[in-house]
Enzyme design. Structure first.
Site, PDB file in Angstrom:
ATOM      1  N   ASP A 203       0.853  -1.193   0.000  1.00 12.69           N
ATOM      2  CA  ASP A 203       0.000   0.000   0.000  1.00 12.69           C
ATOM      3  C   ASP A 203       0.887   1.240   0.000  1.00 12.69           C
ATOM      4  O   ASP A 203       1.585   1.519   0.977  1.00 12.69           O
ATOM      5  CB  ASP A 203      -0.901  -0.018   1.235  1.00 12.69           C
ATOM      6  CG  ASP A 203      -1.893   1.136   1.254  1.00 12.69           C
ATOM      7  OD1 ASP A 203      -1.787   2.024   0.391  1.00 12.69           O
ATOM      8  OD2 ASP A 203      -2.771   1.147   2.135  1.00 12.69           O
TER       9      ASP A 203
ATOM     10  N   ASP B 154      -0.737   3.509  -6.546  1.00 13.62           N
ATOM     11  CA  ASP B 154      -0.893   3.490  -5.094  1.00 13.62           C
ATOM     12  C   ASP B 154      -0.777   2.105  -4.468  1.00 13.62           C
ATOM     13  O   ASP B 154      -0.736   2.001  -3.239  1.00 13.62           O
ATOM     14  CB  ASP B 154      -2.252   4.080  -4.695  1.00 13.62           C
ATOM     15  CG  ASP B 154      -2.314   5.585  -4.896  1.00 13.62           C
ATOM     16  OD1 ASP B 154      -1.258   6.230  -4.811  1.00 13.62           O
ATOM     17  OD2 ASP B 154      -3.416   6.102  -5.142  1.00 13.62           O
ATOM     18  N   GLU B 155      -0.751   1.033  -5.263  1.00 10.24           N
ATOM     19  CA  GLU B 155      -0.739  -0.296  -4.655  1.00 10.24           C
ATOM     20  C   GLU B 155      -0.154  -1.334  -5.599  1.00 10.24           C
ATOM     21  O   GLU B 155       0.009  -1.093  -6.801  1.00 10.24           O
ATOM     22  CB  GLU B 155      -2.156  -0.718  -4.246  1.00 10.24           C
ATOM     23  CG  GLU B 155      -3.117  -0.870  -5.408  1.00 10.24           C
ATOM     24  CD  GLU B 155      -4.469  -1.412  -4.983  1.00 10.24           C
ATOM     25  OE1 GLU B 155      -4.550  -2.097  -3.939  1.00 10.24           O
ATOM     26  OE2 GLU B 155      -5.445  -1.168  -5.713  1.00 10.24           O
TER      27      GLU B 155
END
Length: 366
Positions: free
Chosen positions: A14, A109-110
């Site tokens: 994350d 973002d991930e």
């Protein structure tokens, strides 16, 4: 959950909010302050990303920057730099692909990785996860939280509990109890009308949805959605993390910000670049047929390339070749602004031919 699925070890990384994290890596004074990315110099623009401190003030992506400036005069505004963000994102992907052939980046973002051991050799999933966390945070200076579990869902929930910079490991067999108490918001792509229907029926956690009577669940959300929701709430029926295509070339580079770096410092940086580049060969079982070292100066780059037979497969060989190539072009060290190590002609190692090939009709004695 099937035994085959229990053996999987899925890592969720994350990086949210990635753009803010990059800005803080470039300017550490921004840590702990409300940061907004997406502001133009004239005061216009739309919020592309907001730090946790800014989100706590009610600021969300998509808001007009002019409105945010009025609501939060103490926020720090950055215009954003797509080229820099892309370079950092590529660096993150390179770190992940050095640990596994199975990597997915749904967004900047991930990321999801399958760290399930393919044999008895190689690092453990926990060791690989710790190494990824250390490299993203220490070398790139990015905030990242990580979760390791046997399903995408459990890994994603674990990473959220590990924010902002931790690693949470869900031990095999504990996923059902771990997921049972989590709220519905963790269900991937849950439409608002289905979430409202579940809550109206008294189902507010993943465990309650997973344990609900099928007929009762169908009455709330309809037959097509009921089975999918129960599977998702248990982390069952997930698609495997996709296999990444092998790279055609590998490049690692570093920009020098300290003009006082001497030759020993440059050699240490080249060793690090060589190590990372060579390590990225391992998950794909590849060998490099060419090695290029590029030294960048203000008056232009200087490159040296060498072909290597049968090819480079390990870090120590890569290090020796890189340092040998760089030796004649490192001076004057004070003028170096950047270093690049590039591996090309990537291929699967060819088995060496026997010195004594068998003639037809003869069998090798064991």
């Amino acid at each position: 959950m099937k035994a085959r699925d229990r053996a999987r070890r899925i890592l969720h990384v994350d990086l949210d909010p990635f753009l803010v994290s990059v800005e803080r890596s470039l300017d550490p004074s921004l840590r702990g302050r409300p940061v907004i990315v997406g502001a133009h110099p004239d005061g216009s623009g739309v919020v592309a990303a907001a730090s946790a401190e800014a989100r706590a003030l009610g600021i969300r992506a998509g808001q007009h920057v002019a409105d945010v400036r009025r609501a939060c005069p103490d926020c720090v505004f950055r215009p954003g730099d797509l080229e820099t963000y892309a370079r950092y994102s590529e660096d993150v992907t390179a770190i992940l692909q050095a640990a596994s052939r199975r990597v997915e980046r749904p967004s900047a973002d991930e990321a999801y990785l399958d760290l399930t051991p393919e044999g008895t050799s190689g690092p453990s999933p926990v060791g690989a996860a710790e190494a990824i966390k250390d490299e993203i945070q220490r070398r790139l200076g990015l905030d990242a939280s990580l979760g390791l579990a046997s399903s995408r869902l459990a890994a994603r929930v674990a990473s959220s509990w590990a924010r902002p910079r931790g690693l949470l490991i869900v031990l095999p067999g504990y996923e059902p109890s771990f997921l049972a108490r989590q709220p519905l918001r963790f269900l991937p792509d849950l439409p608002p009308h289905l979430e409202a229907a579940l809550e109206k029926g008294g189902l507010t956690t993943l465990g309650e949805v997973g344990a609900a009577e099928p007929l009762a669940l169908e009455a709330l959300v309809g037959t097509p959605a009921a089975e999918r929701l129960q599977q998702a709430a248990r982390g069952d029926g997930e698609e495997p993390v996709a296999l990444t295509a092998p790279p055609s070339a590998i490049q690692e580079e570093a920009v020098l910000r300290d003009r006082r770096t001497d030759r020993l410092g440059l050699e240490a940086m080249l060793e690090g670049l060589s190590f990372r580049a060579s390590r990225r060969l391992r998950p794909f079982g590849l060998s490099a047929g060419t090695v290029t070292v590029e030294v960048r100066r203000t008056d232009g780059p200087v490159r040296r390339t060498e072909s290597v037979e049968p090819g480079i497969e390990d870090e120590e060989t890569g290090r020796a070749v890189v340092l040998s190539l760089a030796a004649p072009i490192l001076e004057p060290a004070a003028g170096v602004r950047g270093l690049v190590v590039r591996l090309g002609r990537l291929h699967r190692p060819r088995p060496q031919a026997s010195l004594f090939p068998l003639r037809p009709g003869f069998a090798r004695q064991g």
